[in-house]
Write an enzyme that holds these catalytic residues in place. Sequence first.
Site, PDB file in Angstrom:
ATOM      1  N   HIS A   1       0.535   5.165   0.352  1.00  0.00           N
ATOM      2  CA  HIS A   1      -0.474   6.092   0.899  1.00  0.00           C
ATOM      3  C   HIS A   1       0.184   6.997   1.926  1.00  0.00           C
ATOM      4  O   HIS A   1       1.407   7.121   1.941  1.00  0.00           O
ATOM      5  CB  HIS A   1      -1.627   5.272   1.511  1.00  0.00           C
ATOM      6  CG  HIS A   1      -1.205   4.426   2.674  1.00  0.00           C
ATOM      7  ND1 HIS A   1      -2.017   4.120   3.729  1.00  0.00           N
ATOM      8  CD2 HIS A   1      -0.015   3.822   2.974  1.00  0.00           C
ATOM      9  CE1 HIS A   1      -1.368   3.373   4.601  1.00  0.00           C
ATOM     10  NE2 HIS A   1      -0.165   3.173   4.170  1.00  0.00           N
TER      11      HIS A   1
ATOM     12  N   ASN B   1      -4.604  -6.739   4.629  1.00  0.00           N
ATOM     13  CA  ASN B   1      -5.333  -6.316   5.836  1.00  0.00           C
ATOM     14  C   ASN B   1      -6.532  -7.248   6.054  1.00  0.00           C
ATOM     15  O   ASN B   1      -7.242  -7.589   5.114  1.00  0.00           O
ATOM     16  CB  ASN B   1      -5.836  -4.877   5.682  1.00  0.00           C
ATOM     17  CG  ASN B   1      -4.847  -4.026   4.903  1.00  0.00           C
ATOM     18  OD1 ASN B   1      -4.515  -4.358   3.782  1.00  0.00           O
ATOM     19  ND2 ASN B   1      -4.389  -2.950   5.472  1.00  0.00           N
TER      20      ASN B   1
ATOM     21  N   GLN C   1       0.846  -1.199   0.000  1.00  0.00           N
ATOM     22  CA  GLN C   1       0.000   0.000   0.000  1.00  0.00           C
ATOM     23  C   GLN C   1       0.877   1.243   0.000  1.00  0.00           C
ATOM     24  O   GLN C   1       1.824   1.356   0.760  1.00  0.00           O
ATOM     25  CB  GLN C   1      -1.029  -0.017   1.121  1.00  0.00           C
ATOM     26  CG  GLN C   1      -0.541  -0.266   2.513  1.00  0.00           C
ATOM     27  CD  GLN C   1      -1.686  -0.461   3.494  1.00  0.00           C
ATOM     28  OE1 GLN C   1      -2.559  -1.309   3.308  1.00  0.00           O
ATOM     29  NE2 GLN C   1      -1.702   0.322   4.554  1.00  0.00           N
TER      30      GLN C   1
ATOM     31  N   HIS D   1      -2.160  -6.992  12.980  1.00  0.00           N
ATOM     32  CA  HIS D   1      -2.941  -7.959  12.213  1.00  0.00           C
ATOM     33  C   HIS D   1      -2.733  -9.368  12.761  1.00  0.00           C
ATOM     34  O   HIS D   1      -2.681 -10.332  11.994  1.00  0.00           O
ATOM     35  CB  HIS D   1      -2.579  -7.872  10.723  1.00  0.00           C
ATOM     36  CG  HIS D   1      -2.991  -6.583  10.091  1.00  0.00           C
ATOM     37  ND1 HIS D   1      -2.569  -6.180   8.852  1.00  0.00           N
ATOM     38  CD2 HIS D   1      -3.802  -5.590  10.536  1.00  0.00           C
ATOM     39  CE1 HIS D   1      -3.089  -4.990   8.558  1.00  0.00           C
ATOM     40  NE2 HIS D   1      -3.839  -4.610   9.576  1.00  0.00           N
TER      41      HIS D   1
HETATM   42  O1  KBG Z   1      -1.197   1.489   7.381  1.00  0.00           O
HETATM   43  C1  KBG Z   1      -1.907   0.745   8.321  1.00  0.00           C
HETATM   44  C2  KBG Z   1      -2.647  -0.351   7.632  1.00  0.00           C
HETATM   45  O2  KBG Z   1      -3.584   0.095   6.691  1.00  0.00           O
HETATM   46  C3  KBG Z   1      -3.218  -1.323   8.552  1.00  0.00           C
HETATM   47  O3  KBG Z   1      -4.136  -2.042   8.233  1.00  0.00           O
HETATM   48  C4  KBG Z   1      -2.524  -1.527   9.857  1.00  0.00           C
HETATM   49  O4  KBG Z   1      -3.374  -1.902  10.863  1.00  0.00           O
HETATM   50  O5  KBG Z   1      -1.756  -0.477  10.310  1.00  0.00           O
HETATM   51  C5  KBG Z   1      -0.973   0.172   9.351  1.00  0.00           C
HETATM   52  C6  KBG Z   1      -0.059   1.168  10.007  1.00  0.00           C
HETATM   53  O6  KBG Z   1      -0.725   2.186  10.654  1.00  0.00           O
END
Ligand code: KBG
Length: 505
Positions: A325, A466, A323, A423
Site C-alpha cells: 500500500h 493489525n 500489506q 501494535h
Molecule cells: O502501515 C501501518 C499499519 O497499517 C499499521 O497498522 C501500523 O500501526 O502502522 C503502520 C505504519 O504506519
Amino acid sequence: MNHQRIEVDVLVVGSGPVGATFARTLVDGGRDVMMVDAGPQLSSRPGEHLKNQLAYQHSHERFGTLIRGHLHPLSRPASTADLSDQLISLEAGVATYAVGGMATHWTGVTPRHHPDVERSDAIPAAEWDTLYGDAEALLNTRTDLTEDAISHRLVLDALAAEYAELPGPYGVQPLPMAAQRRTDNPRLVRWTGVDTILGPLADGGTDGFRLHEQHQCTRLVPAADGSRIEYAEIVDHVDWRTLEVEASTYVVACGAVLTPQLLHASGIRPPSLGRYLTEQPVAFCQVLLGDDLVKRAATPIPPDDLDPNVWIPVSGDRPWHCQIHRDLPYDDMVTDPEVDSRLVVDLRWFGLADPRRENRMRFSDTAKDAWGMPEVGFEFSLSEDDRARQHRMMADLRRAAAALGPYLPGSEPRFILPTLPLHIAGTVRMGADPDTSVVDPDSRLWGVENLYLGGNGLIPTGTASNPTLTSVAMALRAAHGILRSGNQPSAERRAHERPGILVPR
Ligand code: KBG
C-alpha cells in the site's frame, strides 16, 4: 482546585476505538456512560479521522508531518548505540493523547486474526465469526476501497501470479480497510474514526452519554479489601478541578501502555501486569512499479488514482502479515521530488513474536512522565525462534518486491525500529488463569468485580496482523457481557479469585 462528585452507571477511560465500542454498546443497552480522554478533541465531530480533511487526503508527507506532533514519547529514549543488531526496540514507542486516540490517524487496516496461528482460545472459537462480523460493521471495514484504482489492479494481479501456490483464503487479495469512498465525491475517502463507531452519539445530545476531552483519569480508588473500585479521580484540565466519579462499572481502554500504567498508579498490580508484552517486527521496503508492469494497464495511471491496498494474510507456514500500500513516511525517509509518486509502493511485512513473561514494561515509583504518571520503560527482546521467523519474513518480502519492480533508491529492504507499528499487546492479557493473565475471558480484572479493561493489551497471543479489529471484537463481547450480567460476579467466580493484587499506597 475545586472538587466535584459525579455519579454515572459506567465510566469509560480512553476514547479510542475500543473505548468508543464500549460506550456505544453500553449506551445502546440503556446505560448512562461518561467517557473521558486526557487529550484534546481535534475535530468538530469527536474523534474524526484527521485525513478526512481535504488538505491531507492526497499527501502522505503532509499528513505525516501533522500526526508526528500527535505522537508523544512513552519513555525516555535509550542510547541507540547497542541497537544495531536488534530487529525491534520499544524505547521509541509513542502514544496518542486525543479524543479518538490513534483512530485520528490510523491506516484503517482491519484483518481478522488467523484462527490457529494468532487467535486466543480464551474466547470460544464459535463466537469469533459473529464478533468479527459485528466489529467490521462498526468500523465500516470493506475490501472495495480501491478496487477500480489502476495501480491496485496491477499490484494485485502481479502478486497473485507470483504467489499462485497460496490457497484461496490465504492468497493475494484486497486489504480489508476501515474506509469508504465518498458517494458525493468519489475522489475523496471517508476514513473511519471514533465518530464512525459512536454513530449517533457523535452528533451530541444523546441522553445517557457525555464525552469530556482533556479529562485525565489519574487514579482508580479501590475499596479497602480491593474487591471493587469505589471511585475514579479525574483531573479536568479545562476547568482545573478534580472530579470524583462514582460508577457501577469502570472500563479502562487507554492503550496497551497507558492502561497498565493507570492500574499501577492506582496500586492495582496483578502479577502479570505489564508482562508477556509482544510487538511486531516490521520488514519494509519501497519499490517503483516496473515498466513492464505499468505497460499492462489499459490507460495511464491518473494523478489522483487511489493507492493500492493489497494483502497476503497470515497462514500456517507464513506467520507474517503482508500489506502492499502507501503509508506515512518513516522518520529516516526523504521524498525525492524527481520520483513519480504514482509508481511508488510500500511493502510492509509484520512479524509475530511469541509472548514471554520476561518481555515486560517497568513502572517507576519515583520518576513521573509529562502527565504526572509513573514513568514507564520496556524490557523486550526477540527469542531465537522469533528471529528465525523474521529472517524468513524478510526473504519473502524480497520475493514480493521482485515481482513488482526495482527498489526505490534509499528504501531497500530493512527492519524498522518502531515508533510504528505500535501494535504492543499482551500487557493486560486475557486468560483463564489469574497467575498468568490480568483479565478473565469477560475482560474483567481478576479479583476486582466492577473493573473491565479493553484494547490491544488484552490480546494474549503472538500476532502478526493489525490488532484493532480483534480488540474491537473483544470489546463488543465484554460490553454485551456487562449488559447481561448486571455486573454481578457469580459465587463461582468469587471462589476462583484470590485477594492480594492491591498494593497498599
Ligand atoms: O502501515 C501501518 C499499519 O497499517 C499499521 O497498522 C501500523 O500501526 O502502522 C503502520 C505504519 O504506519
